[in-house]
Motif scaffolding. Structure first.
Motif, PDB file in Angstrom:
ATOM      1  N   PHE A  85       6.934  41.310  21.898  1.00  0.00           N
ATOM      2  CA  PHE A  85       5.823  42.012  22.546  1.00  0.00           C
ATOM      3  C   PHE A  85       5.500  43.360  21.914  1.00  0.00           C
ATOM      4  O   PHE A  85       4.338  43.709  21.756  1.00  0.00           O
ATOM      5  CB  PHE A  85       6.103  42.186  24.048  1.00  0.00           C
ATOM      6  CG  PHE A  85       5.819  40.942  24.814  1.00  0.00           C
ATOM      7  CD1 PHE A  85       4.525  40.619  25.184  1.00  0.00           C
ATOM      8  CD2 PHE A  85       6.835  40.077  25.158  1.00  0.00           C
ATOM      9  CE1 PHE A  85       4.248  39.454  25.875  1.00  0.00           C
ATOM     10  CE2 PHE A  85       6.579  38.908  25.850  1.00  0.00           C
ATOM     11  CZ  PHE A  85       5.283  38.598  26.211  1.00  0.00           C
ATOM     12  N   GLY A 133      -1.884  33.492  27.313  1.00  0.00           N
ATOM     13  CA  GLY A 133      -0.943  34.335  26.586  1.00  0.00           C
ATOM     14  C   GLY A 133      -0.211  33.677  25.435  1.00  0.00           C
ATOM     15  O   GLY A 133      -0.128  34.247  24.338  1.00  0.00           O
ATOM     16  N   GLN A 153      -0.443  34.952  21.635  1.00  0.00           N
ATOM     17  CA  GLN A 153       0.714  35.489  20.896  1.00  0.00           C
ATOM     18  C   GLN A 153       0.822  34.841  19.517  1.00  0.00           C
ATOM     19  O   GLN A 153       1.016  35.514  18.511  1.00  0.00           O
ATOM     20  CB  GLN A 153       2.006  35.234  21.676  1.00  0.00           C
ATOM     21  CG  GLN A 153       2.188  36.143  22.876  1.00  0.00           C
ATOM     22  CD  GLN A 153       3.544  35.887  23.532  1.00  0.00           C
ATOM     23  OE1 GLN A 153       4.577  35.980  22.901  1.00  0.00           O
ATOM     24  NE2 GLN A 153       3.531  35.580  24.812  1.00  0.00           N
ATOM     25  N   ASP A 195       4.328  36.587  29.812  1.00  0.00           N
ATOM     26  CA  ASP A 195       3.052  37.120  29.305  1.00  0.00           C
ATOM     27  C   ASP A 195       1.913  36.798  30.268  1.00  0.00           C
ATOM     28  O   ASP A 195       0.812  36.432  29.850  1.00  0.00           O
ATOM     29  CB  ASP A 195       2.749  36.552  27.907  1.00  0.00           C
ATOM     30  CG  ASP A 195       1.700  37.376  27.182  1.00  0.00           C
ATOM     31  OD1 ASP A 195       1.435  38.516  27.613  1.00  0.00           O
ATOM     32  OD2 ASP A 195       1.142  36.877  26.191  1.00  0.00           O
TER      33      ASP A 195
END
Ligand code: FAD
Ligand code: SF4
Length: 400
Positions: A52, A172, A176, A266
């Motif tokens: 992250f 998410g 990512q 996420d």
């Protein structure tokens, strides 16, 4: 140039259909492995390499400030607001801000294509990712397909397509992986419009959920877990059905959610430029998080068409979250009358606005941390991000 000197994705081939994906049971079927960008899967996959801080620094120029109460929960942002499209789009999930934004991004010439998800002609809940080149194609992608969707498989269509500027809409895990390979894509510009996401399911898992929760599973065309602590179903004849969260058959549903979603932290889509959900808004409104200047550039496309209102917050989630952790772990199912009563009480006195968002994040992060520690203890330390550890640390969790 010799083959050996080509970048990895130009030497790679998509993973053959039916092959076990590198993330195995944790794979969310994000689609990266169905493209040549599978070459970067070990570092890009959200379930093989949780990163992250690097992701946020790359997308927004800094990682979230863990001492800032709002950033801890909702990620890096420069603005949060709530909104409704003044002229809602018929058939959209909420008022259709996401679809309208996709249409405006094409019409204004900001991008050449929009990565979005249409539905199979045979099944409304089977996702079909596309690179939409016209407003009609974007509108055909409106409404959630509440199942795992291989959005990134369409990256395979980029080379030779003439698309140089792309707006990607996604959840998410998809974002990512997309951010991780962004610099290797044949693009001049990438804009990312993120959706919050939890508790997604495979197509067969969705069937089990609908059968256990709705009075008429075959006619459900749309559903959403809403801020009034009820699931709102819409049926093909236009009728509505609502079921309190607390009436769900927890013992049956524990096995329904995809393992990827039970190991995800996420929820609020940390890597997107702009996030459009509902969880931090009052009932009936959408919630918008502008993470960086590109996110504001996206919002500028539709802001004049929005009925805006500031974010607000009310109630205290903490006792309800703690009780929920224990009830979920013991798989307690309330009788119908009690579920209705609890639902009415929580709707009246429970958390609202941003506090509802925190309630939902706390509930899902504690559940998921416990799931990861029980099912994948070998990755738990690396996989649970620092912001989630700080949030989880506020609650008493059952033994792993
Ligand atoms: P619309 O204009 O109807 O557009 C919907 C967009 O969603 C389309 O562009 C389509 O491409 C995209 N989409 C549809 N299905 C998928 C999919 N499976 N994967 C990726 N993209 C997809 N918001 C919250 O605040 N809390 C939640 O817990 C939450 N959970 C969600 C779970 C899922 C699986 C999805 C897809 C969305 C979730 N959202 C959640 C977002 C929310 O439900 C709405 O999608 C969002 O507010 C946009 O509404 P809209 O009317 O503007 O969208
Ligand atoms: Fe590949 Fe995506 Fe599955 Fe990871 S989640 S293994 S990147 S398809």
């Amino acid at each position: 140039m010799t083959t050996a000197s080509l970048p990895p994705h130009e030497r790679a081939r998509p993973l053959a259909k039916g092959r076990v994906k590198p993330a195995r049971d944790l794979c969310s079927d994000c689609g990266l492995c169905d493209s040549r960008w599978v070459a970067y899967v070990r570092t890009a996959c959200a379930f093989l390499n949780q990163q992250f801080e690097r992701l946020e620094e790359k997308a927004h120029g800094r990682s979230r400030d863990l001492d800032n109460a709002d950033e801890l929960y909702f990620g890096v942002h420069q603005r949060m607001t709530t909104a409704r499209l003044a002229a809602p789009i018929e058939g959209a999930q909420w008022t259709g801000i996401v679809s309208r934004l996709g249409v405006r991004a094409l019409e204004s010439g900001l991008v050449d294509a929009v990565l979005c998800v249409q539905q199979s002609p045979d099944d409304r809940f089977t996702p079909v990712p596309v690179l939409a080149r016209t407003p009609e194609q974007v509108l055909a992608a409106r409404v959630n397909k509440p199942t795992l969707s291989p959005n990134l498989q369409v990256l395979e269509q980029l080379p030779g397509s003439g698309i140089r500027r792309l707006l990607a809409i996604g959840v998410g895990c998809q974002i990512q992986a997309l951010r991780a390979v962004q610099d290797t894509l044949p693009l001049d510009a990438l804009y990312v419009l993120g959706l919050p996401c939890v508790d997604n399911v495979s197509r067969s898992g969705l069937q089990t959920f609908l059968e256990s929760a709705s009075r008429s599973p075959a006619t459900v065309v749309h559903y959403e877990f809403m801020q009034d602590f009820r699931i709102h179903f819409r049926h093909s004849d236009g009728s509505a059905e609502t079921v309190p969260f607390f009436a769900l058959d927890t013992p049956k549903l524990k096995g329904v959610f995809a393992p990827s979603c039970l190991s995800c932290f996420d929820y609020t889509n940390a890597g997107a430029d702009l996030v459009v959900g509902y969880m931090g808004a009052s009932f009936g409104r959408q919630w918008l998080v502008v993470r960086n200047p590109k996110g504001q550039q996206l919002l500028d496309l539709v802001e004049a068409e929005l009925d805006l209102a500031p974010v607000s917050s009310g109630g205290d989630r903490r006792a309800a979250v703690q009780q929920g952790i224990e009830a979920y772990d013991k798989a307690i199912r309330l009788p119908g009358w009690l579920a209705e009563l609890v639902g009415v009480f929580v709707q009246r006195f429970g958390p609202k606005g941003l506090e509802y968002g925190r309630f939902s994040i706390d509930s899902h992060f504690t559940r998921n941390a416990l799931w990861v520690r029980r099912h994948h203890p070998e990755i738990a330390e690396q996989h649970i991000p620092a912001f989630a550890k700080k949030i989880i640390g506020r609650y008493r969790l059952p033994a792993a």
